[in-house]
Design a protein around this motif. Structure first.
Motif, PDB file in Angstrom:
ATOM      1  N   MET A   1     -39.793  55.389 -34.629  1.00  0.00           N
ATOM      2  CA  MET A   1     -38.526  54.776 -34.915  1.00  0.00           C
ATOM      3  C   MET A   1     -38.193  53.832 -33.758  1.00  0.00           C
ATOM      4  O   MET A   1     -38.465  54.143 -32.613  1.00  0.00           O
ATOM      5  CB  MET A   1     -37.460  55.852 -35.073  1.00  0.00           C
ATOM      6  CG  MET A   1     -36.151  55.295 -35.467  1.00  0.00           C
ATOM      7  SD  MET A   1     -34.873  56.472 -36.007  1.00  0.00           S
ATOM      8  CE  MET A   1     -35.315  58.029 -35.377  1.00  0.00           C
ATOM      9  N   SER A   2     -37.616  52.686 -34.092  1.00  0.00           N
ATOM     10  CA  SER A   2     -37.246  51.756 -33.033  1.00  0.00           C
ATOM     11  C   SER A   2     -35.816  51.270 -33.231  1.00  0.00           C
ATOM     12  O   SER A   2     -35.302  51.241 -34.348  1.00  0.00           O
ATOM     13  CB  SER A   2     -38.212  50.573 -33.001  1.00  0.00           C
ATOM     14  OG  SER A   2     -38.114  49.842 -34.195  1.00  0.00           O
ATOM     15  N   LYS A   3     -35.206  50.900 -32.144  1.00  0.00           N
ATOM     16  CA  LYS A   3     -33.835  50.419 -32.129  1.00  0.00           C
ATOM     17  C   LYS A   3     -33.837  48.902 -32.251  1.00  0.00           C
ATOM     18  O   LYS A   3     -34.720  48.225 -31.730  1.00  0.00           O
ATOM     19  CB  LYS A   3     -33.183  50.861 -30.822  1.00  0.00           C
ATOM     20  CG  LYS A   3     -31.749  50.444 -30.657  1.00  0.00           C
ATOM     21  CD  LYS A   3     -31.141  51.049 -29.408  1.00  0.00           C
ATOM     22  CE  LYS A   3     -31.722  50.391 -28.177  1.00  0.00           C
ATOM     23  NZ  LYS A   3     -30.968  50.671 -26.963  1.00  0.00           N
ATOM     24  N   THR A   4     -32.832  48.341 -32.930  1.00  0.00           N
ATOM     25  CA  THR A   4     -32.717  46.898 -33.110  1.00  0.00           C
ATOM     26  C   THR A   4     -31.382  46.434 -32.552  1.00  0.00           C
ATOM     27  O   THR A   4     -30.338  47.003 -32.899  1.00  0.00           O
ATOM     28  CB  THR A   4     -32.796  46.538 -34.613  1.00  0.00           C
ATOM     29  OG1 THR A   4     -34.034  47.011 -35.128  1.00  0.00           O
ATOM     30  CG2 THR A   4     -32.695  45.055 -34.827  1.00  0.00           C
ATOM     31  N   SER A   5     -31.398  45.405 -31.717  1.00  0.00           N
ATOM     32  CA  SER A   5     -30.170  44.835 -31.171  1.00  0.00           C
ATOM     33  C   SER A   5     -29.697  43.700 -32.079  1.00  0.00           C
ATOM     34  O   SER A   5     -30.242  42.592 -32.039  1.00  0.00           O
ATOM     35  CB  SER A   5     -30.399  44.308 -29.752  1.00  0.00           C
ATOM     36  OG  SER A   5     -29.242  43.613 -29.316  1.00  0.00           O
ATOM     37  N   THR A  30     -36.084  44.923 -42.207  1.00  0.00           N
ATOM     38  CA  THR A  30     -36.938  45.957 -42.795  1.00  0.00           C
ATOM     39  C   THR A  30     -37.996  45.258 -43.643  1.00  0.00           C
ATOM     40  O   THR A  30     -37.932  45.274 -44.868  1.00  0.00           O
ATOM     41  CB  THR A  30     -36.118  46.932 -43.653  1.00  0.00           C
ATOM     42  OG1 THR A  30     -35.267  46.188 -44.526  1.00  0.00           O
ATOM     43  CG2 THR A  30     -35.284  47.858 -42.814  1.00  0.00           C
TER      44      THR A  30
END
Length: 111
Positions: A1-5, A30
């Motif tokens: 899982m990765s975070k998006t700014s 996505t």
């Protein structure tokens, strides 16, 4: 899982939109057609519009920055930063009434 700014991507889209003749820029957060929940981040410069289109799937628009107007043939809604609005299935379009960063979320049932 990765975070998006979203603000960082929004700054990049703002630059692209200001350079584009359409006054708009967007990116899918996505990517891929195997996802049912899709997020698209869009930047619209003041006065630009999307083309009228029909929505076949469930969708919402969340204004992160700015102010837009969502219009159908019969109605219109002013949507401000922080507002979340479900999108109608009938023909609609968005017009930016200031430079605006918008998150479009759709659930694709079948393709």
């Amino acid at each position: 899982m990765s975070k998006t700014s979203l603000p960082a991507i929004g700054r990049q889209l703002a630059h692209q939109a200001q350079e584009a003749t359409s006054g708009r820029a967007a990116i899918s957060l996505t990517p891929g057609h195997d996802k049912h929940l899709r997020h698209t981040l869009m930047y619209l410069t003041d006065g630009t519009s999307t083309s009228p289109h029909n929505g076949r799937d469930e969708a919402t628009v969340h204004v992160l920055e700015g102010r837009i107007r969502l219009s159908t043939d019969d109605d219109q809604w002013d949507v401000l930063a922080g507002d979340l609005l479900p999108l109608p299935h009938n023909s609609h379009h968005i017009t930016a009434h200031s430079d605006s960063l918008v998150l479009l979320t759709t659930i694709v049932v079948d393709e």
